[in-house]
Design a protein around this motif. Structure first.
Motif, PDB file in Angstrom:
ATOM      1  N   LEU A 232       0.798  -1.183   0.039  1.00  0.00           N
ATOM      2  CA  LEU A 232       0.000  -0.002   0.240  1.00  0.00           C
ATOM      3  C   LEU A 232       0.979   1.250  -0.180  1.00  0.00           C
ATOM      4  N   VAL A 233       0.607   1.876  -1.034  1.00  0.00           N
ATOM      5  CA  VAL A 233       1.490   3.219  -1.013  1.00  0.00           C
ATOM      6  C   VAL A 233       0.916   4.614  -0.814  1.00  0.00           C
ATOM      7  N   LEU A 234       0.987   5.146   0.505  1.00  0.00           N
ATOM      8  CA  LEU A 234       0.318   6.167   1.052  1.00  0.00           C
ATOM      9  C   LEU A 234       1.205   7.491   0.537  1.00  0.00           C
ATOM     10  N   HIS A 273      -7.222  -5.563   6.869  1.00  0.00           N
ATOM     11  CA  HIS A 273      -7.149  -6.399   5.719  1.00  0.00           C
ATOM     12  C   HIS A 273      -6.025  -7.158   5.467  1.00  0.00           C
ATOM     13  N   GLY A 274      -5.093  -7.178   6.600  1.00  0.00           N
ATOM     14  CA  GLY A 274      -3.829  -8.059   6.358  1.00  0.00           C
ATOM     15  C   GLY A 274      -3.052  -7.514   5.404  1.00  0.00           C
ATOM     16  N   VAL A 275      -2.769  -6.498   4.959  1.00  0.00           N
ATOM     17  CA  VAL A 275      -1.805  -5.669   3.971  1.00  0.00           C
ATOM     18  C   VAL A 275      -0.708  -5.589   4.747  1.00  0.00           C
ATOM     19  N   PRO A 276       0.329  -6.378   3.973  1.00  0.00           N
ATOM     20  CA  PRO A 276       1.541  -6.842   5.009  1.00  0.00           C
ATOM     21  C   PRO A 276       2.520  -5.521   4.750  1.00  0.00           C
ATOM     22  N   GLU A 277       2.637  -4.674   3.778  1.00  0.00           N
ATOM     23  CA  GLU A 277       3.470  -3.692   3.782  1.00  0.00           C
ATOM     24  C   GLU A 277       3.044  -2.356   3.314  1.00  0.00           C
ATOM     25  N   VAL A 278       3.801  -1.384   3.825  1.00  0.00           N
ATOM     26  CA  VAL A 278       3.293   0.040   3.459  1.00  0.00           C
ATOM     27  C   VAL A 278       4.559   0.738   3.041  1.00  0.00           C
TER      28      VAL A 278
END
Length: 398
Positions: A232-234, A273-278
């Motif tokens: 996920l790129v914030l 949601h189990g997103v592992p990496e940001v």
């Protein structure tokens, strides 16, 4: 180690009655509209009742056009016309809502646009704002909007040009409710805006849209039976999102989320949601707040801490005198410029990014790994990155 904080929104910024909040217009947009109307009146010698201008687009285009009624348009002296547009800020709380953005226009002998600030427009007295000291607090995008709007009324490239003075009656009083004086902007408000539109980014509705975007990323990955959910790129805003997409061209568009002030909300949804990496991409201002442990970064609930930047500078550079100069900086941008001039932007920027990455990981209790990149004020150039930033793994360009 920074204490983690996520201040609540001001009461007036929360969603009202379940309805979507209304967008409005920036002071820059209203100033450009007033400037064009006064210029048209100067050329035609006829008062105007309505004016249309172009807004800056994401890709440098000016295709979107909006029209404004005029509160007033009249000749105040021979060859001097004045027009007024009343600012509608929509549902984003704003001290300039209802302000009378006023443009006074007259001829000048040389071609081109002469732009100045009048009553109620602040004067820049300190560095760190990207504006000329002693000049009016009219930011670059509003300047470009005014130049283009006036150019639609008269050819600025040949013959006579025009002088435009932007004023805001009562602006000095309005500015008392802002941080302008602390930033060294004296005597009035700033003419602001990057898109021309006031969107309620700092509202509950914007937070909901951020949370929804994270959910979409996770849901699409599962629907495609992907082995892993991509990072996920914030991004803090439109410029940083565009820059992040250029830095990480190997990632699908769904990965990129314009998070605004709601980093904490996005991270909680990522954990859910189990997103592992940001991966977080931002400029120095927001990154400084995050490095201080502040996960909701709206200006009314947090301030940039140059003390923190000074504390980073000392160990990173071993230069105590430089750390004191950073401590005395007027803004985070000013500190950035001090680092850049001293040739330590990379090392200090990396230290900030590492600290932000630690904050993001601690906020998720280690359930999300985090990497952070700092970009310059165009949003296009990578300045520094944390040690986990892996350009090759994401198919990025450096």
């Amino acid at each position: 180690m920074s204490e983690l904080r996520e201040p609540d929104l001001p009461r007036t910024m929360k969603q009202r009655g379940g309805k979507a909040l209304r967008t409005g217009w920036t002071t820059g947009t209203c100033a450009a509209a007033a400037a064009k109307a006064a210029t048209v009146a100067l050329v035609t010698r006829e008062p105007q009742t309505r004016v249309e201008i172009a807004l800056p687009g994401k890709d440098g285009d000016w295709r979107q056009r909006v029209a404004f009624p005029l509160e007033r348009c009249e000749q105040i002296k021979p060859d001097v016309w004045q027009a007024v547009v009343v600012k509608d800020a929509g549902d984003d709380p704003d001290v300039t809502h209802g302000a009378h953005l006023t443009a006074t226009v007259t001829w000048r002998d040389e071609p081109g646009l002469g732009l100045d600030g009048g009553e109620g427009v602040g004067v820049v007295t300190k560095p760190g704002l990207g504006l000329e000291i002693g000049g009016p607090a009219i930011n670059p995008v509003p300047r470009a909007m005014i130049d283009r709007a006036v150019g639609e009324a008269i050819d600025l490239g040949g013959g006579r040009g025009v002088c435009v003075v932007i004023s805001v009656p009562g602006g000095e009083v309005m500015a008392r409710k802002t941080t302008n004086r602390r930033l060294g902007i004296i005597g009035g408000i700033s003419i602001l805006g990057t898109t021309g539109i006031v969107r309620p980014f700092s509202t509950a509705s914007w937070r909901a849209s951020v949370e929804q975007a994270v959910s979409v990323l996770a849901g699409q990955s599962r629907a495609e039976a992907a082995a892993t959910i991509p990072p996920l790129v914030l991004c803090t805003g439109g410029r940083t999102e565009k820059g992040a997409m250029a830095l990480l061209p190997g990632l699908p568009e769904v990965c990129f989320v314009e998070v605004g002030d709601f980093t904490g909300a996005a991270l909680r949804k990522a954990v859910e949601h189990g997103v592992p990496e940001v991966a977080f991409v931002g400029m120095i201002g927001k990154l400084t707040k995050l490095a201080a442990g502040i996960l909701m970064t709206h200006y009314t609930r947090s301030a940039v801490d140059t003390e923190l930047l000074a504390e980073i500078t000392g160990p990173a550079t071993g230069d105590a005198e430089l750390a004191e100069r950073v401590r005395a900086a007027n803004t985070a941008r000013h500190a950035y410029e001090v680092w850049d001039a001293a040739g330590v932007l990379g090392v200090c920027g990396t230290a900030v990014c590492d600290q932000v990455a630690d904050v993001l990981a601690r906020f998720t209790e280690g359930r999300v790994t985090a990497s952070v990149a700092m970009v310059d004020f165009t949003g296009r150039r990578l300045v520094a990155a944390s040690d986990r930033w892996d350009a090759g793994r994401w198919g990025a360009q450096r």
